[in-house]
Every structure is written in C-alpha cells, then in structure tokens.
Design a protein around this motif. Sequence first.
Motif, PDB file in Angstrom:
ATOM      1  N   LEU A   1       0.831  -1.208   0.000  1.00  0.00           N
ATOM      2  CA  LEU A   1       0.000   0.000   0.000  1.00  0.00           C
ATOM      3  C   LEU A   1       0.861   1.252   0.000  1.00  0.00           C
ATOM      4  O   LEU A   1       0.546   2.240  -0.668  1.00  0.00           O
ATOM      5  N   ALA A   2       1.952   1.228   0.780  1.00  0.00           N
ATOM      6  CA  ALA A   2       2.903   2.347   0.846  1.00  0.00           C
ATOM      7  C   ALA A   2       2.207   3.688   1.043  1.00  0.00           C
ATOM      8  O   ALA A   2       2.317   4.591   0.211  1.00  0.00           O
ATOM      9  N   PRO A   3       1.448   3.832   2.137  1.00  0.00           N
ATOM     10  CA  PRO A   3       0.742   5.102   2.363  1.00  0.00           C
ATOM     11  C   PRO A   3       1.710   6.269   2.489  1.00  0.00           C
ATOM     12  O   PRO A   3       2.799   6.129   3.059  1.00  0.00           O
ATOM     13  N   ARG A   4       1.302   7.417   1.966  1.00  0.00           N
ATOM     14  CA  ARG A   4       2.182   8.585   1.935  1.00  0.00           C
ATOM     15  C   ARG A   4       1.527   9.778   2.639  1.00  0.00           C
ATOM     16  O   ARG A   4       0.293   9.855   2.718  1.00  0.00           O
ATOM     17  N   PRO A   5       2.334  10.717   3.135  1.00  0.00           N
ATOM     18  CA  PRO A   5       1.781  11.909   3.786  1.00  0.00           C
ATOM     19  C   PRO A   5       0.797  12.629   2.879  1.00  0.00           C
ATOM     20  O   PRO A   5       1.022  12.771   1.678  1.00  0.00           O
ATOM     21  N   GLY A   6      -0.314  13.041   3.483  1.00  0.00           N
ATOM     22  CA  GLY A   6      -1.324  13.802   2.763  1.00  0.00           C
ATOM     23  C   GLY A   6      -2.377  12.961   2.069  1.00  0.00           C
ATOM     24  O   GLY A   6      -3.356  13.511   1.552  1.00  0.00           O
ATOM     25  N   GLU A   7      -2.228  11.626   2.064  1.00  0.00           N
ATOM     26  CA  GLU A   7      -3.192  10.793   1.363  1.00  0.00           C
ATOM     27  C   GLU A   7      -4.429  10.517   2.216  1.00  0.00           C
ATOM     28  O   GLU A   7      -4.367  10.492   3.443  1.00  0.00           O
ATOM     29  N   ARG A   8      -5.526  10.278   1.519  1.00  0.00           N
ATOM     30  CA  ARG A   8      -6.778   9.833   2.149  1.00  0.00           C
ATOM     31  C   ARG A   8      -6.924   8.338   1.855  1.00  0.00           C
ATOM     32  O   ARG A   8      -6.988   7.941   0.680  1.00  0.00           O
ATOM     33  N   ILE A   9      -6.976   7.539   2.899  1.00  0.00           N
ATOM     34  CA  ILE A   9      -6.991   6.085   2.719  1.00  0.00           C
ATOM     35  C   ILE A   9      -8.123   5.468   3.526  1.00  0.00           C
ATOM     36  O   ILE A   9      -8.327   5.811   4.698  1.00  0.00           O
ATOM     37  N   ILE A  10      -8.846   4.546   2.904  1.00  0.00           N
ATOM     38  CA  ILE A  10      -9.923   3.828   3.570  1.00  0.00           C
ATOM     39  C   ILE A  10      -9.510   2.370   3.749  1.00  0.00           C
ATOM     40  O   ILE A  10      -8.950   1.759   2.837  1.00  0.00           O
ATOM     41  N   GLU A  11      -9.761   1.829   4.929  1.00  0.00           N
ATOM     42  CA  GLU A  11      -9.554   0.399   5.171  1.00  0.00           C
ATOM     43  C   GLU A  11     -10.915  -0.239   5.436  1.00  0.00           C
ATOM     44  O   GLU A  11     -11.666   0.212   6.310  1.00  0.00           O
ATOM     45  N   ILE A  12     -11.212  -1.293   4.711  1.00  0.00           N
ATOM     46  CA  ILE A  12     -12.442  -2.043   4.922  1.00  0.00           C
ATOM     47  C   ILE A  12     -12.136  -3.218   5.835  1.00  0.00           C
ATOM     48  O   ILE A  12     -11.267  -4.035   5.545  1.00  0.00           O
ATOM     49  N   GLY A  13     -12.839  -3.294   6.955  1.00  0.00           N
ATOM     50  CA  GLY A  13     -12.617  -4.375   7.911  1.00  0.00           C
ATOM     51  C   GLY A  13     -11.353  -4.219   8.718  1.00  0.00           C
ATOM     52  O   GLY A  13     -10.535  -5.148   8.766  1.00  0.00           O
ATOM     53  N   PRO A  14     -11.152  -3.086   9.384  1.00  0.00           N
ATOM     54  CA  PRO A  14      -9.914  -2.890  10.145  1.00  0.00           C
ATOM     55  C   PRO A  14      -9.835  -3.702  11.424  1.00  0.00           C
ATOM     56  O   PRO A  14      -8.786  -3.735  12.072  1.00  0.00           O
ATOM     57  N   GLY A  15     -10.932  -4.350  11.819  1.00  0.00           N
ATOM     58  CA  GLY A  15     -10.898  -5.135  13.055  1.00  0.00           C
ATOM     59  C   GLY A  15     -10.615  -4.253  14.246  1.00  0.00           C
ATOM     60  O   GLY A  15     -11.309  -3.252  14.480  1.00  0.00           O
ATOM     61  N   THR A  16      -9.574  -4.582  14.997  1.00  0.00           N
ATOM     62  CA  THR A  16      -9.253  -3.818  16.197  1.00  0.00           C
ATOM     63  C   THR A  16      -8.314  -2.648  15.919  1.00  0.00           C
ATOM     64  O   THR A  16      -7.854  -1.998  16.838  1.00  0.00           O
ATOM     65  N   GLY A  17      -8.022  -2.384  14.644  1.00  0.00           N
ATOM     66  CA  GLY A  17      -7.340  -1.147  14.282  1.00  0.00           C
ATOM     67  C   GLY A  17      -5.833  -1.194  14.141  1.00  0.00           C
ATOM     68  O   GLY A  17      -5.195  -0.150  14.006  1.00  0.00           O
ATOM     69  N   THR A  18      -5.241  -2.383  14.135  1.00  0.00           N
ATOM     70  CA  THR A  18      -3.782  -2.474  14.044  1.00  0.00           C
ATOM     71  C   THR A  18      -3.255  -1.804  12.776  1.00  0.00           C
ATOM     72  O   THR A  18      -2.345  -0.969  12.828  1.00  0.00           O
ATOM     73  N   SER A  19      -3.806  -2.179  11.628  1.00  0.00           N
ATOM     74  CA  SER A  19      -3.355  -1.582  10.362  1.00  0.00           C
ATOM     75  C   SER A  19      -3.783  -0.125  10.263  1.00  0.00           C
ATOM     76  O   SER A  19      -3.052   0.709   9.711  1.00  0.00           O
ATOM     77  N   LEU A  20      -4.962   0.178  10.784  1.00  0.00           N
ATOM     78  CA  LEU A  20      -5.488   1.542  10.693  1.00  0.00           C
ATOM     79  C   LEU A  20      -4.569   2.535  11.386  1.00  0.00           C
ATOM     80  O   LEU A  20      -4.336   3.642  10.887  1.00  0.00           O
ATOM     81  N   VAL A  21      -4.019   2.137  12.525  1.00  0.00           N
ATOM     82  CA  VAL A  21      -3.083   3.009  13.236  1.00  0.00           C
ATOM     83  C   VAL A  21      -1.819   3.234  12.406  1.00  0.00           C
ATOM     84  O   VAL A  21      -1.302   4.356  12.318  1.00  0.00           O
ATOM     85  N   THR A  22      -1.326   2.174  11.781  1.00  0.00           N
ATOM     86  CA  THR A  22      -0.142   2.303  10.926  1.00  0.00           C
ATOM     87  C   THR A  22      -0.413   3.252   9.763  1.00  0.00           C
ATOM     88  O   THR A  22       0.402   4.128   9.445  1.00  0.00           O
ATOM     89  N   ILE A  23      -1.568   3.091   9.138  1.00  0.00           N
ATOM     90  CA  ILE A  23      -1.931   3.956   8.004  1.00  0.00           C
ATOM     91  C   ILE A  23      -2.084   5.403   8.473  1.00  0.00           C
ATOM     92  O   ILE A  23      -1.604   6.339   7.820  1.00  0.00           O
ATOM     93  N   ALA A  24      -2.755   5.588   9.614  1.00  0.00           N
ATOM     94  CA  ALA A  24      -2.979   6.941  10.136  1.00  0.00           C
ATOM     95  C   ALA A  24      -1.660   7.655  10.409  1.00  0.00           C
ATOM     96  O   ALA A  24      -1.531   8.859  10.171  1.00  0.00           O
ATOM     97  N   GLY A  25      -0.676   6.916  10.908  1.00  0.00           N
ATOM     98  CA  GLY A  25       0.627   7.518  11.148  1.00  0.00           C
ATOM     99  C   GLY A  25       1.343   7.876   9.856  1.00  0.00           C
ATOM    100  O   GLY A  25       2.021   8.906   9.771  1.00  0.00           O
ATOM    101  N   ALA A  26       1.190   7.018   8.832  1.00  0.00           N
ATOM    102  CA  ALA A  26       1.921   7.224   7.585  1.00  0.00           C
ATOM    103  C   ALA A  26       1.369   8.379   6.753  1.00  0.00           C
ATOM    104  O   ALA A  26       2.114   8.974   5.967  1.00  0.00           O
ATOM    105  N   VAL A  27       0.081   8.706   6.894  1.00  0.00           N
ATOM    106  CA  VAL A  27      -0.502   9.773   6.068  1.00  0.00           C
ATOM    107  C   VAL A  27      -0.345  11.153   6.703  1.00  0.00           C
ATOM    108  O   VAL A  27      -0.774  12.155   6.106  1.00  0.00           O
TER     109      VAL A  27
END
Length: 227
Positions: free
Chosen positions: A53-79
């Motif tokens: 996925l390689a999220p980058r600063p300034g991007e808007r990213i949606i995760e479907i089915g984040p569960g307890t948020g492990t990946s979502l936190v990583t994405i939120a930090g990267a954008v």
Amino acid sequence: MDRPPSRLKAFFRPVPHAHGDPTRHNYDRIAPYFEAIEGFWERHARSAGLDALAPRPGERIIEIGPGTGTSLVTIAGAVRPGGVAVGVDLSESMCRRSARRLALSGKAGYAVQADAHSLPLPSDFFDAGFMSFTLELFPEMSPVLLEVTRVLRPGGRLVVTALSSDGPERVMRRIYNFGHRKLPHFLDCRPIPVAVVLERANQVVKSRVSMSIWGLPVEVAIAEKPA
C-alpha cells in the motif's frame, strides 16, 4: 484527534443494521479475543499488504474491515501530515476498539460502523483502499469491490491481502477448506481467486505477490481504479 475533512463530516453518523445480523454478532462477540485468535497469524501477510500500500503523507486512505485497528493506526501515522485514515467495519465492538487504539496512539484516524455494501462516504474521495483478510468474508465480493471503487478517486489504488485459491490444491489448503466448511464462524476466510475477483469489479490489477501462512497460499494484489 483532528476533525474530519469537511466532505466527510456529514457521513460520520451511526448506521443502523438489522437485528440478528449473524456476521455482525459474531465479530462483536470475538472482538475482545480477535488479536489472539486471528491477528497473530495474519500479522506477516498484513504487513506485506501495508508495504504494498505504501501510504504517503497527505493521502486519504480507507480500510475495509480494520478489526481492532492495528493496520489503521499504521496507516494513520503514515498519512501525516495532512492525510486521513478511515476504517469501516460492520462490528460496533471492533469500531470501538479501533477508535480506542487510534486515540491511544495519538494519530488522526476514524472508525466508522457501516456495511461495506453501502459505504456512507463520498464518491471519488480516497487516494487508496486497503483490505486484509476481509474480502474473502463476503459471499458476494463484486458488490463490495464496486462500492470501494466508487469511493476511490480515478487512478486510486486498492491493495487486497487474501487467502488465494490459485495454484495446485495442496494438503494444507484441503485441510483448511474442510475446516472452513465445518467451522465457518471460526475459520471464516475462504481462499479466493484474488486477481479474477478484482478484474470482475473493473479494477486493473497492477502487480501480485504470493506468499504463505503455515502452508496456506496468500496473495497481495495491487489494483487501480481506471482513470
């Protein structure tokens, strides 16, 4: 936590669901144990998906089915700075845990309870989407993918990590498929033809990476919404 971008504000409302929904009930029930039950064995493949996925600063990213948020936190930090991460999950309990994990991390992100068949989000808004061991949970995958495609901007990318049905039917996959048929609420994912499913939903598959979890074939596919 930052405020939602103005185009999202109207959509951050609870979305009602029918009582007795078995999928929602199941994930509400296992939310306290999700990381121990599924999160650990999925970790390596999920990380490979996030690398793709390689999220980058300034991007808007949606995760479907984040569960307890492990990946979502990583994405939120990267954008950061300037981006936004939104996780959409059917389970209210999962959303609460995602929101709590985001708050504790201090990173800006949002957990929205909704059905992926009808996302309460604007069209052509997100730069990228992410699904990790989620797509194969849906009996009908094309409607979900078409809805995710709707909220991606033209040229936006979608990364899907999923159990794969491609390749020879080896022993571990036969054993897993048997367990899935007998215990579908425990072994809920099913192997799918990842690239075929994406192409049927009008996504353009750009690259595929094959790997395995305990001998089970897994695929990380990067697709793109046509411009």
